[in-house]
Design an enzyme around this catalytic site. Structure first.
Site, PDB file in Angstrom:
ATOM      1  N   TYR A  81       0.820  -1.213   0.000  1.00 35.65           N
ATOM      2  CA  TYR A  81       0.000   0.000   0.000  1.00 35.65           C
ATOM      3  C   TYR A  81       0.856   1.266   0.000  1.00 35.65           C
ATOM      4  O   TYR A  81       0.396   2.314  -0.422  1.00 35.65           O
ATOM      5  CB  TYR A  81      -0.901   0.034   1.242  1.00 35.65           C
ATOM      6  CG  TYR A  81      -2.209  -0.692   1.065  1.00 35.65           C
ATOM      7  CD1 TYR A  81      -2.245  -2.067   0.869  1.00 35.65           C
ATOM      8  CD2 TYR A  81      -3.414   0.000   1.115  1.00 35.65           C
ATOM      9  CE1 TYR A  81      -3.447  -2.727   0.728  1.00 35.65           C
ATOM     10  CE2 TYR A  81      -4.619  -0.648   0.974  1.00 35.65           C
ATOM     11  CZ  TYR A  81      -4.632  -2.014   0.776  1.00 35.65           C
ATOM     12  OH  TYR A  81      -5.830  -2.655   0.631  1.00 35.65           O
ATOM     13  N   LYS A 104       2.884 -15.730   2.758  1.00 34.06           N
ATOM     14  CA  LYS A 104       3.127 -16.446   1.500  1.00 34.06           C
ATOM     15  C   LYS A 104       4.635 -16.705   1.461  1.00 34.06           C
ATOM     16  O   LYS A 104       5.343 -16.304   0.530  1.00 34.06           O
ATOM     17  CB  LYS A 104       2.637 -15.577   0.324  1.00 34.06           C
ATOM     18  CG  LYS A 104       2.618 -16.269  -1.013  1.00 34.06           C
ATOM     19  CD  LYS A 104       1.519 -17.300  -1.163  1.00 34.06           C
ATOM     20  CE  LYS A 104       1.638 -18.033  -2.487  1.00 34.06           C
ATOM     21  NZ  LYS A 104       0.788 -19.233  -2.567  1.00 34.06           N
ATOM     22  N   ASP A 140      -3.243 -18.446   0.760  1.00 32.18           N
ATOM     23  CA  ASP A 140      -4.238 -19.111  -0.097  1.00 32.18           C
ATOM     24  C   ASP A 140      -4.967 -20.216   0.674  1.00 32.18           C
ATOM     25  O   ASP A 140      -6.182 -20.408   0.525  1.00 32.18           O
ATOM     26  CB  ASP A 140      -3.596 -19.648  -1.391  1.00 32.18           C
ATOM     27  CG  ASP A 140      -2.305 -20.413  -1.157  1.00 32.18           C
ATOM     28  OD1 ASP A 140      -1.783 -20.395  -0.020  1.00 32.18           O
ATOM     29  OD2 ASP A 140      -1.808 -21.040  -2.110  1.00 32.18           O
ATOM     30  N   ASP A 177      -6.439  -7.050   3.874  1.00 27.27           N
ATOM     31  CA  ASP A 177      -7.539  -6.360   3.189  1.00 27.27           C
ATOM     32  C   ASP A 177      -8.489  -7.384   2.588  1.00 27.27           C
ATOM     33  O   ASP A 177      -9.709  -7.316   2.761  1.00 27.27           O
ATOM     34  CB  ASP A 177      -6.967  -5.454   2.093  1.00 27.27           C
ATOM     35  CG  ASP A 177      -8.072  -4.778   1.293  1.00 27.27           C
ATOM     36  OD1 ASP A 177      -8.995  -4.250   1.919  1.00 27.27           O
ATOM     37  OD2 ASP A 177      -8.011  -4.812   0.055  1.00 27.27           O
ATOM     38  N   ASP A 191     -12.400  -8.939   4.272  1.00 23.27           N
ATOM     39  CA  ASP A 191     -13.680  -8.822   3.552  1.00 23.27           C
ATOM     40  C   ASP A 191     -14.356 -10.185   3.501  1.00 23.27           C
ATOM     41  O   ASP A 191     -15.571 -10.303   3.703  1.00 23.27           O
ATOM     42  CB  ASP A 191     -13.467  -8.290   2.124  1.00 23.27           C
ATOM     43  CG  ASP A 191     -13.751  -6.793   2.020  1.00 23.27           C
ATOM     44  OD1 ASP A 191     -13.637  -6.105   3.045  1.00 23.27           O
ATOM     45  OD2 ASP A 191     -14.086  -6.327   0.915  1.00 23.27           O
TER      46      ASP A 191
HETATM   47  C1  IPM Z   1     -10.449  -1.136   3.672  1.00 18.98           C
HETATM   48  C2  IPM Z   1     -10.662  -0.552   2.296  1.00 18.98           C
HETATM   49  C3  IPM Z   1      -9.459   0.301   1.942  1.00 18.98           C
HETATM   50  C4  IPM Z   1      -8.250  -0.586   1.933  1.00 18.98           C
HETATM   51  C5  IPM Z   1      -9.591   1.065   0.614  1.00 18.98           C
HETATM   52  C6  IPM Z   1     -10.858   1.887   0.560  1.00 18.98           C
HETATM   53  C7  IPM Z   1      -8.385   1.912   0.330  1.00 18.98           C
HETATM   54  O1  IPM Z   1     -10.893  -1.544   1.352  1.00 18.98           O
HETATM   55  O2  IPM Z   1     -10.446  -0.368   4.642  1.00 18.98           O
HETATM   56  O3  IPM Z   1     -10.279  -2.347   3.785  1.00 18.98           O
HETATM   57  O4  IPM Z   1      -7.950  -1.225   0.905  1.00 18.98           O
HETATM   58  O5  IPM Z   1      -7.560  -0.651   2.953  1.00 18.98           O
HETATM   59 MN    MN Z   2     -10.840  -3.547   2.182  1.00 18.93          MN
END
Ligand code: IPM
Ligand code: MN
Length: 353
Positions: free
Chosen positions: A142, A190, A222, A246, A250
């Site tokens: 990042y 990884k 993975d 990240d 999710d």
């Molecule tokens: C999160 C989001 C952010 C990230 C984006 C919006 C930059 O997806 O907070 O997980 O990738 O960290």
């Molecule tokens: Mn995210």
């Protein structure tokens, strides 16, 4: 206790859900005798519209002044399909994380008994799931340099960089959290391919000796992506780098069937920020229909992590559970029952604290 909270509602449904969290925080303040003040600032697309900058200095100062930051969401579809846009709301979020030194992103996944049937997984796999990710948040690909394109614009590159120090401070938080939980730590990397991952693994192996009560497992990212779906109950605390975290968080946020309900904390040495995991949900903005519970639960995390006030945090979790049990919920989870408005849920929660 006196607390000054920086409020960053942001974009989309951010302002609506933050407004409900504020009602609940005020109610907690009254019940437990805390003097709580709020200072509001702009961030994201809203800040670009007002100032040209998604994280203006004035907002940074408000965050620094605050004892904690309560943040809604950022993102606006008008930027999503324009890869050439010069300023993007997300840049504000990344700069905010970096400037506030928020290196640890804590993202729990737990189940609500009344919602577990909504999980995409079979009930026996998901009932009772309770794990937490510690995602490194200010390093890795990042922020790594160099990044960009060659002169012709035909090749692009990003750099993944980690220092031992960055890994150590995140890993220690994971170890300490595991000590207070089920004493299992999973290092997600990884290491079969990436040099950064090998440094992660080596660093965690060195630290493990200092935490003899914690069992440490090492798993490739993975495999974790797969096992999170197959056996989510196998996990307790997971630590990982920024990009893997990240993606996996999710995935993790939907398995309990409570999408839109998971809170998070981003912690640094000096500053602490709390935000729902969901995004800005622009389709629902201004309609008073968004689910405010993730933001309200983020406020609960704020009481616990920023102020070490566990009873206050528990009072918020309890009232959220009560609202779910009594069906005082927004349309996303109403299931044919009455759908309450965002603001009505907030009023109900505040009244029942
Ligand atoms: C999160 C989001 C952010 C990230 C984006 C919006 C930059 O997806 O907070 O997980 O990738 O960290
Ligand atoms: Mn995210």
């Amino acid at each position: 206790m006196e607390m000054n909270i920086a409020l960053l509602p942001g974009d989309g449904i951010g302002p609506e859900v933050i407004a409900q969290a504020v009602k609940v925080v005020k109610a907690v303040g009254e019940k437990f005798g805390h003097k709580i003040s709020f200072e509001e600032a702009v961030v994201g697309a809203t800040a670009i519209d007002k100032t040209g900058d998604p994280y203006p200095d004035s907002t940074h100062e408000v965050c620094l002044r605050g004892d904690a930051v309560l943040f809604g969401a950022i993102g606006d579809p008008k930027y999503d399909n324009d890869p050439k846009a010069k300023v993007r709301p997300e840049q504000g979020l990344l700069r905010m994380r970096q400037k506030l030194g928020l290196f640890a992103n804590v993202r729990p996944t737990f189940t609500f008994p009344s919602l577990v049937h909504k999980s995409p997984l079979k009930l026996e796999r998901v009932d009772g799931v309770d794990f937490v990710f510690f995602r490194e948040l200010t390093g890795g690909v990042y922020f790594g340099e160099p990044r960009g394109r060659n002169e012709q614009g035909t090749k692009a590159f990003d750099t993944n960089v980690y220092s031992k120090e960055e890994i150590t401070r995140l890993a220690r938080m994971g170890f300490e959290a595991a000590q207070k939980r089920r004493k299992l730590l999973t290092c997600v990397d990884k290491a079969n391919v990436m040099a950064t991952s090998r440094l992660w693994r080596e660093t965690v192996q060195e630290l493990a000796g200092e935490y003899p009560d914690v069992k440490v497992e090492y798993e490739f990212v993975d495999a974790v992506a797969m096992r999170l779906i197959q056996w989510p109950k196998a996990y307790d605390v997971l630590i990982t780098e920024n990009l893997f975290g990240d993606i996996l968080t999710d995935e993790a946020s939907v398995i309990s069937g409570s999408m839109g309900l998971m809170p998070s904390a981003s912690l640094g040495t000096e500053n602490k920020l709390f935000e729902p995991i969901h995004g800005s949900y622009p389709q629902a903005a201004g309609k008073d229909i968004a689910n405010p519970l993730a933001t309200v639960l983020s406020a609960a995390m704020m009481f616990e992590y920023a102020f070490d006030l566990k009873e206050e945090a528990q009072a918020i979790s309890d009232v959220v559970n009560k609202s779910l049990a009594e069906g005082v919920v927004t349309e996303d989870i109403a299931e044919g029952g009455k759908a309450y408005k965002t603001s009505e849920v907030g009023d109900w929660l505040a009244a029942n604290i």
